[in-house]
Design a protein around this motif. Structure first.
Motif, PDB file in Angstrom:
ATOM      1  N   LEU A 280      50.317  65.609  31.138  1.00 33.36           N
ATOM      2  CA  LEU A 280      50.789  64.442  30.383  1.00 33.36           C
ATOM      3  C   LEU A 280      49.973  63.188  30.688  1.00 33.36           C
ATOM      4  O   LEU A 280      50.027  62.210  29.945  1.00 33.36           O
ATOM      5  CB  LEU A 280      52.271  64.188  30.686  1.00 33.36           C
ATOM      6  N   VAL A 281      49.243  63.207  31.790  1.00 38.52           N
ATOM      7  CA  VAL A 281      48.325  62.130  32.153  1.00 38.52           C
ATOM      8  C   VAL A 281      46.942  62.751  32.307  1.00 38.52           C
ATOM      9  O   VAL A 281      46.787  63.765  33.004  1.00 38.52           O
ATOM     10  CB  VAL A 281      48.745  61.438  33.464  1.00 38.52           C
ATOM     11  N   GLN A 282      45.949  62.149  31.638  1.00 33.82           N
ATOM     12  CA  GLN A 282      44.589  62.692  31.695  1.00 33.82           C
ATOM     13  C   GLN A 282      43.759  61.930  32.709  1.00 33.82           C
ATOM     14  O   GLN A 282      43.844  60.702  32.797  1.00 33.82           O
ATOM     15  CB  GLN A 282      43.913  62.603  30.321  1.00 33.82           C
ATOM     16  N   LYS A 283      42.953  62.674  33.458  1.00 38.63           N
ATOM     17  CA  LYS A 283      42.012  62.058  34.390  1.00 38.63           C
ATOM     18  C   LYS A 283      40.690  61.870  33.668  1.00 38.63           C
ATOM     19  O   LYS A 283      40.143  62.822  33.104  1.00 38.63           O
ATOM     20  CB  LYS A 283      41.834  62.933  35.631  1.00 38.63           C
ATOM     21  N   ASP A 284      40.195  60.657  33.660  1.00 43.62           N
ATOM     22  CA  ASP A 284      38.942  60.340  32.979  1.00 43.62           C
ATOM     23  C   ASP A 284      38.024  59.645  33.979  1.00 43.62           C
ATOM     24  O   ASP A 284      38.136  58.436  34.216  1.00 43.62           O
ATOM     25  CB  ASP A 284      39.223  59.435  31.776  1.00 43.62           C
ATOM     26  N   GLY A 285      37.151  60.414  34.597  1.00 42.34           N
ATOM     27  CA  GLY A 285      36.291  59.868  35.642  1.00 42.34           C
ATOM     28  C   GLY A 285      37.125  59.434  36.834  1.00 42.34           C
ATOM     29  O   GLY A 285      37.886  60.242  37.402  1.00 42.34           O
ATOM     30  N   ASP A 286      37.004  58.169  37.221  1.00 47.63           N
ATOM     31  CA  ASP A 286      37.766  57.634  38.349  1.00 47.63           C
ATOM     32  C   ASP A 286      39.065  56.970  37.902  1.00 47.63           C
ATOM     33  O   ASP A 286      39.674  56.220  38.679  1.00 47.63           O
ATOM     34  CB  ASP A 286      36.917  56.612  39.116  1.00 47.63           C
ATOM     35  N   THR A 287      39.475  57.224  36.671  1.00 46.85           N
ATOM     36  CA  THR A 287      40.707  56.614  36.180  1.00 46.85           C
ATOM     37  C   THR A 287      41.685  57.676  35.685  1.00 46.85           C
ATOM     38  O   THR A 287      41.288  58.794  35.351  1.00 46.85           O
ATOM     39  CB  THR A 287      40.422  55.621  35.028  1.00 46.85           C
ATOM     40  N   ALA A 288      42.945  57.294  35.658  1.00 46.91           N
ATOM     41  CA  ALA A 288      43.995  58.129  35.071  1.00 46.91           C
ATOM     42  C   ALA A 288      44.535  57.383  33.861  1.00 46.91           C
ATOM     43  O   ALA A 288      44.842  56.189  33.949  1.00 46.91           O
ATOM     44  CB  ALA A 288      45.102  58.395  36.072  1.00 46.91           C
ATOM     45  N   VAL A 289      44.629  58.067  32.733  1.00 50.05           N
ATOM     46  CA  VAL A 289      45.055  57.434  31.490  1.00 50.05           C
ATOM     47  C   VAL A 289      46.535  57.736  31.249  1.00 50.05           C
ATOM     48  O   VAL A 289      46.931  58.903  31.144  1.00 50.05           O
ATOM     49  CB  VAL A 289      44.211  57.929  30.294  1.00 50.05           C
ATOM     50  N   VAL A 290      47.317  56.664  31.174  1.00 51.53           N
ATOM     51  CA  VAL A 290      48.755  56.786  30.923  1.00 51.53           C
ATOM     52  C   VAL A 290      49.020  56.239  29.520  1.00 51.53           C
ATOM     53  O   VAL A 290      48.861  55.035  29.271  1.00 51.53           O
ATOM     54  CB  VAL A 290      49.581  55.997  31.960  1.00 51.53           C
ATOM     55  N   ARG A 291      49.426  57.118  28.600  1.00 45.95           N
ATOM     56  CA  ARG A 291      49.662  56.719  27.213  1.00 45.95           C
ATOM     57  C   ARG A 291      51.164  56.786  26.942  1.00 45.95           C
ATOM     58  O   ARG A 291      51.788  57.842  27.070  1.00 45.95           O
ATOM     59  CB  ARG A 291      48.899  57.632  26.250  1.00 45.95           C
ATOM     60  N   THR A 292      51.728  55.657  26.552  1.00 49.03           N
ATOM     61  CA  THR A 292      53.184  55.604  26.359  1.00 49.03           C
ATOM     62  C   THR A 292      53.631  56.340  25.103  1.00 49.03           C
ATOM     63  O   THR A 292      54.827  56.534  24.898  1.00 49.03           O
ATOM     64  CB  THR A 292      53.659  54.139  26.282  1.00 49.03           C
ATOM     65  N   ILE A 293      52.684  56.759  24.264  1.00 51.10           N
ATOM     66  CA  ILE A 293      53.039  57.543  23.081  1.00 51.10           C
ATOM     67  C   ILE A 293      53.461  58.956  23.458  1.00 51.10           C
ATOM     68  O   ILE A 293      54.104  59.665  22.684  1.00 51.10           O
ATOM     69  CB  ILE A 293      51.854  57.573  22.081  1.00 51.10           C
TER      70      ILE A 293
ATOM     71  N   ASP B 147      44.371  49.706  28.203  1.00 51.17           N
ATOM     72  CA  ASP B 147      43.238  50.261  27.462  1.00 51.17           C
ATOM     73  C   ASP B 147      43.436  49.924  25.993  1.00 51.17           C
ATOM     74  O   ASP B 147      44.221  50.571  25.282  1.00 51.17           O
ATOM     75  CB  ASP B 147      43.162  51.777  27.661  1.00 51.17           C
ATOM     76  N   ARG B 148      42.749  48.910  25.532  1.00 54.23           N
ATOM     77  CA  ARG B 148      42.966  48.433  24.168  1.00 54.23           C
ATOM     78  C   ARG B 148      42.500  49.441  23.126  1.00 54.23           C
ATOM     79  O   ARG B 148      43.052  49.511  22.018  1.00 54.23           O
ATOM     80  CB  ARG B 148      42.257  47.088  23.973  1.00 54.23           C
ATOM     81  N   ALA B 149      41.490  50.227  23.454  1.00 56.43           N
ATOM     82  CA  ALA B 149      40.980  51.205  22.497  1.00 56.43           C
ATOM     83  C   ALA B 149      42.006  52.299  22.221  1.00 56.43           C
ATOM     84  O   ALA B 149      42.076  52.836  21.105  1.00 56.43           O
ATOM     85  CB  ALA B 149      39.680  51.811  23.013  1.00 56.43           C
ATOM     86  N   LEU B 150      42.791  52.659  23.205  1.00 56.06           N
ATOM     87  CA  LEU B 150      43.777  53.734  23.055  1.00 56.06           C
ATOM     88  C   LEU B 150      45.163  53.210  22.709  1.00 56.06           C
ATOM     89  O   LEU B 150      46.072  54.000  22.437  1.00 56.06           O
ATOM     90  CB  LEU B 150      43.858  54.552  24.343  1.00 56.06           C
ATOM     91  N   SER B 151      45.340  51.892  22.732  1.00 56.63           N
ATOM     92  CA  SER B 151      46.661  51.308  22.514  1.00 56.63           C
ATOM     93  C   SER B 151      46.909  51.029  21.035  1.00 56.63           C
ATOM     94  O   SER B 151      45.977  50.788  20.252  1.00 56.63           O
ATOM     95  CB  SER B 151      46.800  49.991  23.291  1.00 56.63           C
ATOM     96  N   SER B 152      48.173  51.062  20.681  1.00 56.29           N
ATOM     97  CA  SER B 152      48.608  50.591  19.366  1.00 56.29           C
ATOM     98  C   SER B 152      49.638  49.495  19.603  1.00 56.29           C
ATOM     99  O   SER B 152      50.056  49.252  20.738  1.00 56.29           O
ATOM    100  CB  SER B 152      49.224  51.740  18.562  1.00 56.29           C
ATOM    101  N   ASN B 153      50.065  48.832  18.542  1.00 60.32           N
ATOM    102  CA  ASN B 153      51.059  47.774  18.702  1.00 60.32           C
ATOM    103  C   ASN B 153      52.340  48.285  19.336  1.00 60.32           C
ATOM    104  O   ASN B 153      52.984  47.600  20.124  1.00 60.32           O
ATOM    105  CB  ASN B 153      51.370  47.133  17.344  1.00 60.32           C
ATOM    106  N   LYS B 154      52.708  49.510  18.973  1.00 58.54           N
ATOM    107  CA  LYS B 154      53.970  50.071  19.447  1.00 58.54           C
ATOM    108  C   LYS B 154      53.821  50.838  20.747  1.00 58.54           C
ATOM    109  O   LYS B 154      54.734  50.852  21.581  1.00 58.54           O
ATOM    110  CB  LYS B 154      54.554  50.980  18.374  1.00 58.54           C
ATOM    111  N   TYR B 155      52.649  51.472  20.924  1.00 57.70           N
ATOM    112  CA  TYR B 155      52.477  52.337  22.095  1.00 57.70           C
ATOM    113  C   TYR B 155      51.228  51.942  22.885  1.00 57.70           C
ATOM    114  O   TYR B 155      50.114  52.408  22.577  1.00 57.70           O
ATOM    115  CB  TYR B 155      52.358  53.801  21.661  1.00 57.70           C
ATOM    116  N   PRO B 156      51.390  51.102  23.894  1.00 61.38           N
ATOM    117  CA  PRO B 156      50.233  50.732  24.720  1.00 61.38           C
ATOM    118  C   PRO B 156      49.794  51.892  25.612  1.00 61.38           C
ATOM    119  O   PRO B 156      50.579  52.804  25.906  1.00 61.38           O
ATOM    120  CB  PRO B 156      50.760  49.573  25.561  1.00 61.38           C
ATOM    121  N   ALA B 157      48.536  51.823  26.011  1.00 65.67           N
ATOM    122  CA  ALA B 157      47.995  52.823  26.942  1.00 65.67           C
ATOM    123  C   ALA B 157      47.365  52.069  28.114  1.00 65.67           C
ATOM    124  O   ALA B 157      46.893  50.936  27.959  1.00 65.67           O
ATOM    125  CB  ALA B 157      46.959  53.696  26.254  1.00 65.67           C
ATOM    126  N   TYR B 158      47.362  52.717  29.276  1.00 64.70           N
ATOM    127  CA  TYR B 158      46.876  52.047  30.481  1.00 64.70           C
ATOM    128  C   TYR B 158      45.925  52.966  31.241  1.00 64.70           C
ATOM    129  O   TYR B 158      46.046  54.198  31.202  1.00 64.70           O
ATOM    130  CB  TYR B 158      48.043  51.668  31.395  1.00 64.70           C
TER     131      TYR B 158
END
Length: 319
Positions: free
Chosen positions: A24-37, A68-79
Motif C-alpha cells: 500500500l506504500v511504494q518505496k521510490d529510491g530513498d523515499t516512501a510514497v504515501v498516497r491518501t487515495i 508530492d504535488r505531481a501525485l496529489s489531487s485536490n481531494k487526495y494528497p500524496a506525500y
C-alpha cells in the motif's frame, strides 16, 4: 529535535514497514510514497489513518516529509517520506535516550543557597522552596508577590539548577504545547512564569499535575500517562475563577516581598560583575524589576550614557 517528533518518527517507521509489506506504500529510491487515495483493508483502516496523520504532522514540521504535488489531487494528497532523514531522527532519539539526566534535589538546593547567600529577602524563600522540593507529598508550589519582587528571577534560578526542568510562559502556553512537552518524558519540574495569566484550558491540564503529579494525554488515538515531580508557577495576584481556586487549593504558596535597594544592588553586581559604579550610583534600582535592572546594567557595560537614557525612558513609561 523535540522528543514528540522522534515519537512520531518511530511510529511512522513502523507503519511504513507494515504498509510497504502490504503493497500500500511504494518505496521510490530513498523515499516512501504515501498516497491518501489508497483504500486500506478494513482491519487496517485505523493504522492507515494514523500513518497519514503522522506523516502530515512531519510535513507541518518540515521534517523528513513533504507533499508530492505531481501525485496529489485536490481531494487526495500524496506525500513522500525521506527514509534516511527518518532513520536519522530515530538515531537521534536513541542517542538522547542513552544520555539519562538525573535530577539531584540536594545539589539544586546547594546551588540556590550559594546564589542567594547574603540576600536576606531571598534566603528564607530558598529554604521554603527547598522544603517543598524535598517534601514527597508537595507536588505544586506558587510564588506570589508584586511585580519586581524576584519571583521570575527565582524561577529562572531553578531552571538553571535543575537539569530536567522546563521553563514556560503562562500567557503563551497551550494545552497541545504542554502535552507535547510532557510526552518527551524528560521533564521532572515544570516551571511556569505568570501561570495566573494562562488560559483556563491550560489550568485544567495543570489540576491533575498539582493533585498527584500525573496527567493522562490522548494523542493520535493513543493514551499515555505522564508524570512530573514538581509544578512551580509565579503569579502577581490571585485570580478569582473556579478553576484557579481549584488549582490554588492543590499547592503551597511562597510569598515574595520587594527586595531592598542593597539586595538589588548585590544581585545586579552578581549578574553583571563589571557593571560601572556610576550606573549603580545614578539609578534607583527599587523602581525597576530585577530583570530590568540586570538588562540596563548589561547595557551600561557597553555604554553608560545609553543605559542611563534607557533608564529614564523606562521610568517614563512604567505604570
Amino acid at each position: 529535535m523535540a522528543q514528540p517528533l522522534a515519537e512520531y518518527a518511530r511510529r511512522v517507521a513502523d507503519l511504513l514497514q507494515l504498509f510497504m509489506a502490504k503493497g500500500l506504500v511504494q518505496k521510490d529510491g530513498d523515499t516512501a510514497v504515501v498516497r491518501t487515495i489508497v483504500v486500506p483493508p478494513d482491519d487496517l483502516t485505523k493504522e492507515w489513518n494514523e500513518l497519514v496523520s503522522l506523516v502530515q504532522e512531519l510535513v507541518r514540521r518540515r521534517r523528513c516529509a513533504q507533499k508530492d504535488r505531481a501525485l496529489s489531487s485536490n481531494k487526495y494528497p500524496a506525500y513522500r517520506v525521506d527514509l534516511p532523514c527518518l532513520n536519522a531522527l530515530l538515531l537521534e532519539a536513541e542517542a538522547a535516550k542513552a544520555v539519562e539526566v538525573v535530577w539531584d534535589v540536594d545539589k539544586t538546593c546547594e546551588q540556590l543557597r550559594s546564589w542567594y547567600k547574603g540576600l536576606p529577602s531571598f534566603e528564607e524563600k530558598v529554604e521554603e522552596i527547598c522544603a517543598g522540593l524535598k517534601a514527597p507529598k508537595v507536588f505544586a508550589m506558587l510564588f506570589i508577590g508584586p511585580p519586581g519582587s524576584g519571583k521570575t528571577h527565582m524561577l529562572l534560578s531553578l531552571y538553571e539548577a535543575i537539569p530536567t526542568a522546563a521553563f514556560l510562559s503562562g500567557m503563551a502556553l497551550t494545552p497541545a504545547g504542554l502535552e507535547d512537552l510532557l510526552l518527551t518524558g524528560r521533564v521532572d519540574v515544570l516551571l511556569i512564569d505568570e501561570v495566573d495569566k494562562a488560559d483556563v484550558a491550560v489550568l485544567q491540564h495543570l489540576l491533575p499535575l498539582a493533585e498527584n503529579n500525573m496527567l493522562r494525554i490522548i494523542k493520535a488515538n493513543k493514551s499515555a500517562e505522564v508524570r512530573i515531580k514538581k509544578l512551580i508557577g509565579t503569579a502577581n495576584v490571585k485570580r478569582k475563577t473556579e478553576v484557579w481556586n481549584a488549582l490554588q487549593n492543590r499547592l503551597i504558596i511562597v510569598e515574595f516581598e520587594m527586595p531592598t535597594a542593597e539586595e538589588l544592588r548585590e544581585i545586579v553586581k552578581r549578574e553583571v560583575p563589571n557593571v560601572p559604579e556610576e550606573f549603580l550610583s545614578q539609578v534607583d534600582l527599587t523602581r525597576l524589576s530585577i530583570r530590568q535592572a540586570v538588562m540596563l546594567a548589561s547595557v551600561a557595560t557597553v555604554n553608560l550614557n545609553v543605559a542611563l537614557k534607557l533608564y529614564q525612558t523606562l521610568l517614563k513609561y512604567s505604570s
